[in-house]
Design an enzyme around this catalytic site. Structure first.
Site, mmCIF file in Angstrom:
data_model
loop_
_atom_site.group_PDB
_atom_site.id
_atom_site.type_symbol
_atom_site.label_atom_id
_atom_site.label_comp_id
_atom_site.label_asym_id
_atom_site.label_seq_id
_atom_site.Cartn_x
_atom_site.Cartn_y
_atom_site.Cartn_z
ATOM 1 N NE ARG A 122 -4.861 6.132 0.798
ATOM 2 C CZ ARG A 122 -5.684 5.465 1.573
ATOM 3 N NH1 ARG A 122 -6.375 6.085 2.513
ATOM 4 N NH2 ARG A 122 -5.844 4.175 1.419
ATOM 5 C CD GLN A 165 -5.892 9.885 3.223
ATOM 6 O OE1 GLN A 165 -6.596 8.930 3.505
ATOM 7 N NE2 GLN A 165 -4.598 9.912 3.472
ATOM 8 N NE ARG A 194 -6.627 6.977 6.813
ATOM 9 C CZ ARG A 194 -7.018 5.900 6.111
ATOM 10 N NH1 ARG A 194 -6.567 4.698 6.420
ATOM 11 N NH2 ARG A 194 -7.856 6.016 5.107
ATOM 12 C CG PHE A 225 -2.383 -0.059 0.955
ATOM 13 C CD1 PHE A 225 -2.909 -1.045 0.136
ATOM 14 C CD2 PHE A 225 -3.260 0.867 1.514
ATOM 15 C CE1 PHE A 225 -4.281 -1.114 -0.111
ATOM 16 C CE2 PHE A 225 -4.625 0.809 1.267
ATOM 17 C CZ PHE A 225 -5.138 -0.187 0.457
ATOM 18 C CG HIS A 264 -10.740 8.151 1.881
ATOM 19 N ND1 HIS A 264 -11.747 7.258 1.610
ATOM 20 C CD2 HIS A 264 -9.719 7.407 2.411
ATOM 21 C CE1 HIS A 264 -11.373 6.040 1.959
ATOM 22 N NE2 HIS A 264 -10.156 6.106 2.463
ATOM 23 C CG LEU A 303 -11.982 4.214 -1.814
ATOM 24 C CD1 LEU A 303 -11.514 5.644 -1.645
ATOM 25 C CD2 LEU A 303 -11.562 3.384 -0.632
ATOM 26 C CG HIS A 357 -8.539 7.317 -1.592
ATOM 27 N ND1 HIS A 357 -8.293 6.844 -2.855
ATOM 28 C CD2 HIS A 357 -8.185 6.321 -0.736
ATOM 29 C CE1 HIS A 357 -7.805 5.610 -2.761
ATOM 30 N NE2 HIS A 357 -7.730 5.270 -1.490
ATOM 31 C CD GLU A 375 -3.041 3.523 -1.148
ATOM 32 O OE1 GLU A 375 -3.861 4.339 -0.674
ATOM 33 O OE2 GLU A 375 -1.892 3.436 -0.748
HETATM 34 C C1 LIG Z 1 -14.696 3.035 1.126
HETATM 35 C C2 LIG Z 1 -13.676 3.107 2.200
HETATM 36 C C3 LIG Z 1 -12.635 2.190 2.220
HETATM 37 C C4 LIG Z 1 -11.685 2.235 3.228
HETATM 38 N N1 LIG Z 1 -10.683 1.309 3.234
HETATM 39 C C5 LIG Z 1 -9.778 1.315 4.238
HETATM 40 C C6 LIG Z 1 -8.761 0.321 4.315
HETATM 41 O O1 LIG Z 1 -8.674 -0.576 3.483
HETATM 42 N N2 LIG Z 1 -7.886 0.378 5.326
HETATM 43 C C7 LIG Z 1 -7.937 1.336 6.291
HETATM 44 O O2 LIG Z 1 -7.116 1.314 7.198
HETATM 45 N N3 LIG Z 1 -8.905 2.294 6.255
HETATM 46 C C8 LIG Z 1 -9.820 2.298 5.270
HETATM 47 N N4 LIG Z 1 -10.797 3.252 5.237
HETATM 48 C C9 LIG Z 1 -10.931 4.167 6.376
HETATM 49 C C10 LIG Z 1 -11.594 3.428 7.524
HETATM 50 O O3 LIG Z 1 -12.546 2.530 7.030
HETATM 51 C C11 LIG Z 1 -12.294 4.372 8.495
HETATM 52 O O4 LIG Z 1 -11.417 5.389 8.846
HETATM 53 C C12 LIG Z 1 -12.691 3.601 9.743
HETATM 54 O O5 LIG Z 1 -13.504 2.509 9.405
HETATM 55 C C13 LIG Z 1 -13.418 4.469 10.762
HETATM 56 O O6 LIG Z 1 -13.825 3.635 11.812
HETATM 57 P P1 LIG Z 1 -14.419 4.228 13.151
HETATM 58 O O7 LIG Z 1 -14.630 3.076 14.067
HETATM 59 O O8 LIG Z 1 -13.581 5.352 13.616
HETATM 60 O O9 LIG Z 1 -15.821 4.831 12.699
HETATM 61 P P2 LIG Z 1 -17.041 4.201 11.849
HETATM 62 O O10 LIG Z 1 -16.796 2.835 11.368
HETATM 63 O O11 LIG Z 1 -17.474 5.190 10.866
HETATM 64 O O12 LIG Z 1 -18.179 4.164 12.888
HETATM 65 C C14 LIG Z 1 -18.790 5.356 13.330
HETATM 66 C C15 LIG Z 1 -19.940 4.954 14.194
HETATM 67 O O13 LIG Z 1 -20.407 6.094 14.879
HETATM 68 C C16 LIG Z 1 -21.823 6.146 14.780
HETATM 69 N N5 LIG Z 1 -22.243 7.533 14.952
HETATM 70 C C17 LIG Z 1 -21.826 8.637 14.271
HETATM 71 N N6 LIG Z 1 -22.432 9.722 14.773
HETATM 72 C C18 LIG Z 1 -23.239 9.308 15.774
HETATM 73 C C19 LIG Z 1 -24.133 9.949 16.657
HETATM 74 N N7 LIG Z 1 -24.330 11.277 16.639
HETATM 75 N N8 LIG Z 1 -24.838 9.206 17.557
HETATM 76 C C20 LIG Z 1 -24.662 7.859 17.602
HETATM 77 N N9 LIG Z 1 -23.814 7.173 16.791
HETATM 78 C C21 LIG Z 1 -23.116 7.915 15.889
HETATM 79 C C22 LIG Z 1 -22.105 5.561 13.419
HETATM 80 O O14 LIG Z 1 -23.434 5.158 13.303
HETATM 81 C C23 LIG Z 1 -21.132 4.391 13.435
HETATM 82 O O15 LIG Z 1 -21.671 3.327 14.170
HETATM 83 C C24 LIG Z 1 -11.754 3.228 4.220
HETATM 84 C C25 LIG Z 1 -12.795 4.164 4.188
HETATM 85 C C26 LIG Z 1 -13.725 4.108 3.184
HETATM 86 C C27 LIG Z 1 -14.793 5.151 3.137
#
Ligand SMILES: Cc1cc2nc3c(=O)[nH]c(=O)nc-3n(C[C@H](O)[C@H](O)[C@H](O)COP(=O)(O)OP(=O)(O)OC[C@H]3O[C@@H](n4cnc5c(N)ncnc54)[C@H](O)[C@@H]3O)c2cc1C
Length: 603
Positions: A308, A233, A414, A120, A379, A249, A235, A252
């Site tokens: 990125r 970021q 990142r 990556f 992203h 998306l 992407h 990568e």
């Molecule tokens: C398409 C895509 C592909 C990606 N691929 C990769 C990858 O291969 N490798 C990598 O390292 N990263 C990747 N990323 C980035 C990574 O997926 C995210 O940064 C990461 O999943 C975020 O996880 P999190 O637990 O912080 O939040 P999230 O998984 O977004 O969870 C947020 C949670 O908070 C809840 N929430 C939000 N606001 C409120 C509120 N007001 N009240 C109650 N609940 C709330 C939501 O409902 C959800 O349950 C990718 C991102 C995308 C968009």
């Protein structure tokens, strides 16, 4: 107050990878844990993660180690990272990956049965543990199964609209259930904010509907400090065509498997511009780049796998110079590997199954035969809630943050794959320390006046009814404005214009109105999300105006170079007593000698 009050030692807001890992840990420490999520369990944004999670397991290349991972992360973040977090992350990620495996995650395998790792951008060695291009799905499924058996109370389709505080510490949260629109009070001794990012502040984004910056705004409104919000970021590879799927998306992983970027003249333009600090690690010809993607340890990575921020800007430059693809992007070609591999179509489908289906179904394009059209998409948020690097506690006692909601690990940019590992490393730490905080501190008192104020604000759009401003129209205008004026290439005059326009949008948002009732009323939900989007947009614009240099994901046309003056502090944002947004420069503590040595030995 006549709302139900639910009691927990630790309340976790968000059920993505960070929230679930925090909840599992807090529960394992004996805390009574509640998890709130805007969507259904298993549907959090983490589920969309594709390419993999970075951890120096050294399975695919035994030269890898936490030291190289640490140095890569710091270089990628242009040294604005919280180095304590970068050290914990590099050291602890391998154990967190193995733990997921022990809990049932089925990673792709090397021939001798170990966890396979892929290349990556910005990672010197193949480092991403993955499950095809559906790694997030496997991660969420595993954490969810484990968490449910741990005995968590999960509040699905509940949205938190305010944090409650008592004598300078967190006391609980106030929210509503989306289905019936009824309010609830969550009383808790500690809270972990794991609400993900803010991509929905922009028009073109890879982010799901949940990403409206709620966690940042909730923390800020309750008195916690934010940090590094200027670093958004973009992407490099999102879909650009057809318009209905713009921003989705393209992992990568496509480039990691040998995909190349071409302009309309068919030239691999990434070879034209290789930053000095990456020259020694980058292939100087196409053949070497290909050998790298196929695991040749003597080859250096192709320029498509530079960081990125850089790749996104190069694409932007090609498009602006009129060398783009028909729909305003450039070409990403993985089909070309048929010249190298006899069974290339099957190989691509096996390595990138989701990408194959995504393009087939959404764009009627077969990526095994035809190049894709791609362009940058909003992203990830490097900034977020300012936390302590060891405990993940914010500047508001009792409030912790993890995952994309927290700032620090990634600095100015990142590296791909460093988020999924961030979620489990710092989710675990946040859960552990939140449980400890809950044990050491008794329950805080809920202030009825705060609950009443949050309720009045949440219901105000109904009072104004359909004669008020339309929430969707304001959201649409905000997204267009942020895209145009505080996007991938920035300049002072445009960002100042953005700050002025934000005042106008805020005035409109104060007059937002909706009709109907409280049951599953999407217009109401949008109206409630709006102030959060406006707050984070203002924070991005204010910090971006003040950072008068180009670094990482933040690129200023009027200050195109890096400046030493800006290399030594983070921009920290807090709400002042008069309600205004205050920006300050907080010095980054000097790195200890042993970590400096790690950076130097990996230059
Ligand atoms: C398409 C895509 C592909 C990606 N691929 C990769 C990858 O291969 N490798 C990598 O390292 N990263 C990747 N990323 C980035 C990574 O997926 C995210 O940064 C990461 O999943 C975020 O996880 P999190 O637990 O912080 O939040 P999230 O998984 O977004 O969870 C947020 C949670 O908070 C809840 N929430 C939000 N606001 C409120 C509120 N007001 N009240 C109650 N609940 C709330 C939501 O409902 C959800 O349950 C990718 C991102 C995308 C968009």
């Amino acid at each position: 107050m006549n709302h139900p009050v639910l009691d927990h030692d630790v309340l976790v807001i968000g059920a993505g990878g960070a929230g679930l890992r925090a909840a599992i840990e807090a529960s394992a420490q004996g805390a009574n844990v509640g998890v709130v999520t805007k969507s259904l369990l298993g549907k959090a944004h983490t589920v969309m993660a594709e390419g993999g999670m970075a951890a120096a397991l050294a399975n695919t290349d035994d030269r890898d180690s936490w030291r190289v991972h640490f140095a890569d992360t710091m270089r990628g973040g242009q040294y604005l990272n919280n180095w304590t977090m970068a050290e914990h992350h590099a050291k602890e990620a391998p154990a967190r990956v193995r733990e997921l495996e022990a809990w049932g995650a089925v990673f792709d395998r090397t021939k001798d049965g170990r966890i396979l790792q892929r290349n990556f951008g910005g990672h010197r060695y193949p480092r991403l543990a993955h499950v095809g291009d559906r790694t997030g799905l496997e991660m969420i499924r595993t954490l969810q199964d484990h968490g449910v058996h741990q005995g968590l109370d999960v509040y699905m389709e509940h949205t938190i609209v305010a944090l409650l505080v008592d004598s300078g510490r967190v006391a609980g949260a106030f929210g509503y259930d989306r289905e019936r629109g009824r309010f609830k009070v969550f009383r808790s001794k500690a809270i972990v904010m794991a609400t993900g990012g803010l991509g929905r502040a922009y028009r073109v984004t890879s982010n799901s509907w949940e990403y409206t910056g709620d966690g940042y705004a909730l923390a800020y409104n309750a008195g916690a400090a934010l940090q590094d919000l200027e670093f958004i970021q973009f992407h490099p590879t999102g879909m650009v065509w057809p318009p209905s799927v713009q921003g989705i998306l393209v992992t990568e992983g496509v480039r990691g498997e040998g995909g190349v970027l071409l302009n309309k003249e068919g030239r691999r333009f990434m070879f034209d511009d290789i930053p000095d600090n990456y020259k020694s690690q980058t292939a100087d010809n196409e053949e070497e780049g290909w050998r790298y993607t196929q695991g040749d340890k003597n080859a250096r990575r192709p320029p498509e796998l530079l960081t990125r921020d850089h790749v996104a800007r190069c694409i932007n430059r090609e498009v602006k110079a009129g060398r783009g693809s028909p729909h305003g992007g450039v070409f990403l070609d993985i089909a070309w590997i048929k010249k190298k591999l006899p069974n290339s179509a099957e190989h691509i489908k096996r390595k990138l199954p989701s990408m194959y289906h995504q393009f087939k179904q959404l764009a009627d394009l077969d990526i095994t035969t035809t190049p894709m059209e791609i362009g940058p998409t909003t992203h990830y948020t490097m900034g977020g809630i300012r936390v302590d690097g060891d405990t993940q506690m914010s500047t508001l006692p009792g409030l912790f943050a993890a995952g994309e909601a927290a700032a620090g690990l990634h600095g100015a940019n990142r590296l791909g794959g460093n988020s999924l590992s961030d979620l489990v490393v710092f989710g675990k730490r946040a859960g552990e320390h939140a449980a400890a905080f809950a044990k050491q501190h008794g329950a805080a008192k809920i202030d009825d006046a705060q609950v009443a104020a949050a309720e009045t604000q949440a219901l105000a759009p109904f009072d104004r009814g359909t004669t008020g401003e339309n929430p969707y129209a304001i959201q649409h205008d905000l997204q267009a404005m942020m895209q145009d004026l505080v996007g991938i290439v920035r300049q002072e005059s445009e960002m100042k214009q953005a700050l002025e326009k934000l005042q106008g949008l805020r005035a409109r948002a104060r007059n937002v109105g909706i009709g109907g009732n409280r049951e599953y009323n999407n217009g109401w939900h949008t109206a409630i999300d709006l102030p959060n989007l406006l707050t984070v947009s203002e924070a991005i614009a204010r910090a971006a105006v003040e950072r008068k240099e180009s670094r990482g994901a933040h690129f200023r046309e009027d200050y195109p170079d890096k400046s030493n003056e800006y290399a030594t502090f983070n921009f920290v944002i807090q709400k002042a007593a008069d309600g205004s947004m205050q920006l300050s420069r907080v010095p980054i503590p000097p790195m200890p000698d042993e970590l400096k040595q790690v950076v130097d030995e990996n230059k």
